[in-house]
Design an enzyme around this catalytic site. Structure first.
Site, PDB file in Angstrom:
ATOM      1  N   GLU A   1      -5.371 -15.797   0.682  1.00  0.00           N
ATOM      2  CA  GLU A   1      -4.964 -15.288   1.996  1.00  0.00           C
ATOM      3  C   GLU A   1      -3.933 -16.229   2.601  1.00  0.00           C
ATOM      4  OE1 GLU A   1      -5.292 -12.539   4.001  1.00  0.00           O
ATOM      5  OE2 GLU A   1      -3.974 -13.716   5.286  1.00  0.00           O
TER       6      GLU A   1
ATOM      7  N   LEU B   1      -9.813 -15.239   7.743  1.00  0.00           N
ATOM      8  CA  LEU B   1      -9.998 -14.051   6.911  1.00  0.00           C
ATOM      9  C   LEU B   1     -10.083 -12.826   7.830  1.00  0.00           C
ATOM     10  CD1 LEU B   1     -12.726 -15.422   4.450  1.00  0.00           C
ATOM     11  CD2 LEU B   1     -10.230 -15.565   4.271  1.00  0.00           C
ATOM     12  N   GLY B   2     -10.022 -11.642   7.259  1.00  0.00           N
ATOM     13  CA  GLY B   2     -10.199 -10.424   8.058  1.00  0.00           C
ATOM     14  C   GLY B   2      -8.969  -9.541   8.139  1.00  0.00           C
TER      15      GLY B   2
ATOM     16  N   LYS C   1     -10.357  -2.757  19.978  1.00  0.00           N
ATOM     17  CA  LYS C   1     -11.594  -2.159  20.521  1.00  0.00           C
ATOM     18  C   LYS C   1     -12.209  -3.044  21.605  1.00  0.00           C
ATOM     19  CE  LYS C   1     -10.299   0.661  18.103  1.00  0.00           C
ATOM     20  NZ  LYS C   1      -9.187   0.625  17.172  1.00  0.00           N
TER      21      LYS C   1
ATOM     22  N   GLY D   1       6.301   6.553  19.986  1.00  0.00           N
ATOM     23  CA  GLY D   1       5.418   7.097  18.951  1.00  0.00           C
ATOM     24  C   GLY D   1       4.075   7.459  19.551  1.00  0.00           C
ATOM     25  N   GLY D   2       3.676   8.719  19.389  1.00  0.00           N
ATOM     26  CA  GLY D   2       2.432   9.193  20.003  1.00  0.00           C
ATOM     27  C   GLY D   2       1.284   9.307  19.008  1.00  0.00           C
TER      28      GLY D   2
ATOM     29  N   GLU E   1       7.242  11.280  21.709  1.00  0.00           N
ATOM     30  CA  GLU E   1       6.779  11.696  20.383  1.00  0.00           C
ATOM     31  C   GLU E   1       7.753  12.755  19.848  1.00  0.00           C
ATOM     32  OE1 GLU E   1       4.468  11.093  17.945  1.00  0.00           O
ATOM     33  OE2 GLU E   1       5.332  12.870  17.002  1.00  0.00           O
TER      34      GLU E   1
ATOM     35  N   HIS F   1     -32.782  16.024  22.717  1.00  0.00           N
ATOM     36  CA  HIS F   1     -32.239  16.562  23.956  1.00  0.00           C
ATOM     37  C   HIS F   1     -32.561  15.611  25.112  1.00  0.00           C
ATOM     38  CE1 HIS F   1     -31.132  19.484  27.007  1.00  0.00           C
ATOM     39  NE2 HIS F   1     -32.251  19.195  27.642  1.00  0.00           N
TER      40      HIS F   1
HETATM   41  P1  FAD Z   1      -4.862  -5.780   5.737  1.00  0.00           P
HETATM   42  O1  FAD Z   1      -5.902  -5.719   6.751  1.00  0.00           O
HETATM   43  O2  FAD Z   1      -3.442  -5.545   6.133  1.00  0.00           O
HETATM   44  O3  FAD Z   1      -4.980  -7.196   5.050  1.00  0.00           O
HETATM   45  C1  FAD Z   1      -4.063  -7.648   4.128  1.00  0.00           C
HETATM   46  C2  FAD Z   1      -4.165  -9.161   4.073  1.00  0.00           C
HETATM   47  O4  FAD Z   1      -3.359  -9.628   3.009  1.00  0.00           O
HETATM   48  C3  FAD Z   1      -3.648  -9.843   5.336  1.00  0.00           C
HETATM   49  O5  FAD Z   1      -4.607 -10.755   5.794  1.00  0.00           O
HETATM   50  C4  FAD Z   1      -2.384 -10.551   4.893  1.00  0.00           C
HETATM   51  O6  FAD Z   1      -2.145 -11.754   5.584  1.00  0.00           O
HETATM   52  C5  FAD Z   1      -2.687 -10.799   3.436  1.00  0.00           C
HETATM   53  N1  FAD Z   1      -1.511 -10.924   2.590  1.00  0.00           N
HETATM   54  C6  FAD Z   1      -0.510 -10.022   2.438  1.00  0.00           C
HETATM   55  N2  FAD Z   1       0.362 -10.456   1.505  1.00  0.00           N
HETATM   56  C7  FAD Z   1      -0.114 -11.646   1.073  1.00  0.00           C
HETATM   57  C8  FAD Z   1       0.347 -12.566   0.097  1.00  0.00           C
HETATM   58  N3  FAD Z   1       1.418 -12.322  -0.626  1.00  0.00           N
HETATM   59  N4  FAD Z   1      -0.374 -13.681  -0.076  1.00  0.00           N
HETATM   60  C9  FAD Z   1      -1.500 -13.926   0.649  1.00  0.00           C
HETATM   61  N5  FAD Z   1      -1.982 -13.087   1.548  1.00  0.00           N
HETATM   62  C10 FAD Z   1      -1.290 -11.954   1.751  1.00  0.00           C
HETATM   63  N6  FAD Z   1      -8.340   1.021  11.013  1.00  0.00           N
HETATM   64  C11 FAD Z   1      -9.548   1.552  11.223  1.00  0.00           C
HETATM   65  O7  FAD Z   1     -10.212   1.982  10.274  1.00  0.00           O
HETATM   66  N7  FAD Z   1     -10.085   1.633  12.482  1.00  0.00           N
HETATM   67  C12 FAD Z   1      -9.415   1.186  13.564  1.00  0.00           C
HETATM   68  O8  FAD Z   1      -9.909   1.269  14.686  1.00  0.00           O
HETATM   69  C13 FAD Z   1      -8.140   0.623  13.379  1.00  0.00           C
HETATM   70  N8  FAD Z   1      -7.455   0.146  14.423  1.00  0.00           N
HETATM   71  C14 FAD Z   1      -6.254  -0.438  14.216  1.00  0.00           C
HETATM   72  C15 FAD Z   1      -5.565  -0.944  15.301  1.00  0.00           C
HETATM   73  C16 FAD Z   1      -4.345  -1.553  15.139  1.00  0.00           C
HETATM   74  C17 FAD Z   1      -3.614  -2.104  16.329  1.00  0.00           C
HETATM   75  C18 FAD Z   1      -3.793  -1.677  13.822  1.00  0.00           C
HETATM   76  C19 FAD Z   1      -2.473  -2.349  13.602  1.00  0.00           C
HETATM   77  C20 FAD Z   1      -4.467  -1.172  12.730  1.00  0.00           C
HETATM   78  C21 FAD Z   1      -5.695  -0.549  12.912  1.00  0.00           C
HETATM   79  N9  FAD Z   1      -6.418  -0.027  11.842  1.00  0.00           N
HETATM   80  C22 FAD Z   1      -7.624   0.549  12.057  1.00  0.00           C
HETATM   81  C23 FAD Z   1      -5.904  -0.084  10.462  1.00  0.00           C
HETATM   82  C24 FAD Z   1      -6.572  -1.228   9.684  1.00  0.00           C
HETATM   83  O9  FAD Z   1      -6.322  -2.432  10.340  1.00  0.00           O
HETATM   84  C25 FAD Z   1      -6.038  -1.262   8.264  1.00  0.00           C
HETATM   85  O10 FAD Z   1      -6.195  -0.009   7.659  1.00  0.00           O
HETATM   86  C26 FAD Z   1      -6.791  -2.301   7.439  1.00  0.00           C
HETATM   87  O11 FAD Z   1      -6.668  -3.576   8.005  1.00  0.00           O
HETATM   88  C27 FAD Z   1      -6.249  -2.307   6.026  1.00  0.00           C
HETATM   89  O12 FAD Z   1      -6.958  -3.230   5.281  1.00  0.00           O
HETATM   90  P2  FAD Z   1      -6.310  -3.897   4.005  1.00  0.00           P
HETATM   91  O13 FAD Z   1      -7.370  -4.758   3.414  1.00  0.00           O
HETATM   92  O14 FAD Z   1      -5.655  -2.895   3.146  1.00  0.00           O
HETATM   93  O15 FAD Z   1      -5.094  -4.792   4.519  1.00  0.00           O
END
Ligand code: FAD
Length: 467
Positions: free
Chosen positions: A36, A41-42, A54, A182-183, A205, A445
């Protein structure tokens, strides 16, 4: 300092996809490394996405609810907003969860390597970190590098009043006038927060409705309920010119609802979608095909065109949602561990955590029409629900879609806690329930989830008179 380590599984990216894959792989006894680039993490979800948004929406809901309670006899007065405290609260929530992931990695003996990772061969990944370079020799890899916000070529993104969702979540200030460019879901969620905090928010939108995938009746209901929360909702309209001037961001609109003159904003949130990070990993050096947009194609076991390399999450395609990433992660890790597992859900639910919430799962009515599916769509208005009336939620609605065999194939809701209520619909779709199964299930209910049972009863033609 450079070093070389070996791993049975390396996971690139620690978002919901990456950490879930790493944890499952470790639980299955595989020696796992999680790479990462950031110190926590996360990924997007926990740090700058699902969770902080949220936490803020939760506060925004209280502000809006307090306003309504004034009409019902309890006046809390004007809210006093302390932006620093709100920001701290949001950071505490994020910190609690990301810290928890760190602990869980340790407990599982997942080796976390911090730094930016790129492939150097079919079985090697190089990570550039603050403390030097680490080469990881791996047997299997899971690519989970996620996505980032789309930038528009005609928008001056380097101006600090032009925001993406990450900027909006920083809560640096409450702009007097704000534009959501963007909507879609992310824009509207952030707009809900800023509107509650006192900004005047416009939305533009390009298509003829907010949240284009949602059914027209659902969005119509939503629009009715958000009246007054957003200042000007412009549909079939686009931002044609965005100019960063000293006094404000000047936006010129074109289309159906375009104002004649440019409009001045203190902040513009560009929320027009996200683009996958697949093209930034030198994946070609490992032989992995990445398309021109940065997506990586996978099969139903999340395997790329290279047998021992898997990909999951936002960078394998829509919908870009955390829960999709998590389920794909489990499939990839289990397949690597030798289990037979496929990613083939009947539905991946979508929820917009605005006020009111909007949620849908399975086939929409729009899709049923496009796909030539014979269907029956029934709606239950919450104005007939005792719980909804008692909780000032009577404007909401529940909609279910059944196929010709009376099996539920879709469902949508708009109203208080719609996102929570959708769980029942998801389970019903996944289990192949028919209308009778749902109608005969005793729903407590008075609850809002009664609306699901009652909608099924409407389809059955046996609606009762139980508000
Ligand atoms: P990501 O969460 O994008 O994680 C990818 C990780 O890889 C990152 O930590 C990044 O730093 C790391 N990384 C990338 N390239 C490299 C590299 N070359 N080397 C090392 N590390 C690297 N989804 C929902 O389901 N519910 C929601 O309510 C929701 N709300 C959202 C609100 C906002 C404002 C945003 C922006 C997104 C929201 N999403 C929501 C979407 C959700 O965040 C993503 O779908 C989800 O995080 C995708 O998970 P992922 O593991 O594919 O990638």
């Amino acid at each position: 300092m450079s070093k070389t380590i070996k791993a049975q599984v390396v996971v690139l990216g620690a978002g919901p996809g990456g950490y879930s894959a790493a944890f499952r792989a470790a639980d299955l006894g595989l020696d796992t490394v999680l790479v990462e680039r950031y110190s926590t993490l996360g990924g997007v979800c926990l740090n700058v996405g699902c969770i902080p948004s949220k936490a803020l929406l939760h506060l925004a809901k209280h502000i809006e609810d307090a306003k309504v309670l004034g009409d019902e006899g309890i006046d809390f007065g004007e809210p006093k907003i302390d932006l620093d405290k709100i920001r701290k609260h949001k950071e505490k929530v994020v910190g609690q969860l990301t810290g928890g992931l760190g602990q869980m990695s340790k407990m599982r003996k997942v080796n976390v390597v911090n730094g930016y990772g790129k492939f150097t061969g079919a079985n090697t990944l190089k990570v550039e970190g603050d403390d030097g370079e680490t080469t990881i020799e791996f047997e299997h890899a899971i690519i989970a590098a996620g996505s980032q916000p789309v930038k528009l070529p005609f928008v001056p993104h380097d101006d600090e009043r032009i925001w993406d969702s990450t900027d909006a979540l920083e809560l640096k200030e409450i702009p007097k006038r704000m534009l959501l460019l963007g909507g879609g879901i992310i824009g509207l969620e952030m707009g809900t927060v800023y509107s509650a905090l006192g900004s005047k928010v416009d939305v533009v939108e390009m298509t003829d409705q907010l949240v284009p995938p949602a059914d027209k009746d659902i969005i119509k209901n939503f629009m009715k309920q958000i009246k007054g929360k957003f200042d000007n909702v412009m549909l079939n309209t686009k931002a044609a010119k965005v100019e960063a001037k000293k006094d404000a961001i000047h936006v010129t609109f074109e289309g159906k609802d375009a104002p004649e003159k440019p409009v001045k904003y203190d902040a513009v949130l560009v929320a027009v979608g996200r683009t996958p990070n697949g093209g930034k990993l030198d994946a070609d050096k490992a032989g992995v095909n990445v398309d021109e947009r940065g997506f990586i194609k996978v099969d139903s076991q999340m395997r790329t065109n290279v047998n021992h390399i898997f990909a999951i999450g936002d960078l394998v395609g829509q919908p870009m949602l955390a829960h999709k990433a998590v389920h794909e992660a489990h499939v990839a890790a289990e397949v690597i561990a030798g289990k037979k597992h496929f990613f083939e859900p009947k539905t991946i639910p979508s929820i917009m955590y605005t006020d009111p919430e909007m949620a849908w799962a399975g086939v929409t009515e729009k899709e049923a029409k496009e796909q030539g599916i014979e269907y029956d769509a029934v709606t239950f208005p919450w104005s007939a629900s005792g719980r909804a009336i008692a909780s000032n939620a009577q404007q909401g609605m529940t909609k279910l879609i059944f196929d010709k065999n009376n099996r539920i194939i879709g469902g949508a809701m708009v109203g208080t806690n719609a996102g929570e209520l959708l769980g029942e619909v998801c389970l019903a779709i996944e289990m192949g329930c028919d209308a009778e199964d749902i109608a005969l299930t005793v729903h407590a209910h008075p609850t809002l989830h009664e609306s699901v049972g009652l909608a099924a009863e409407i389809h059955e033609g046996s609606i009762t008179d139980m508000p």
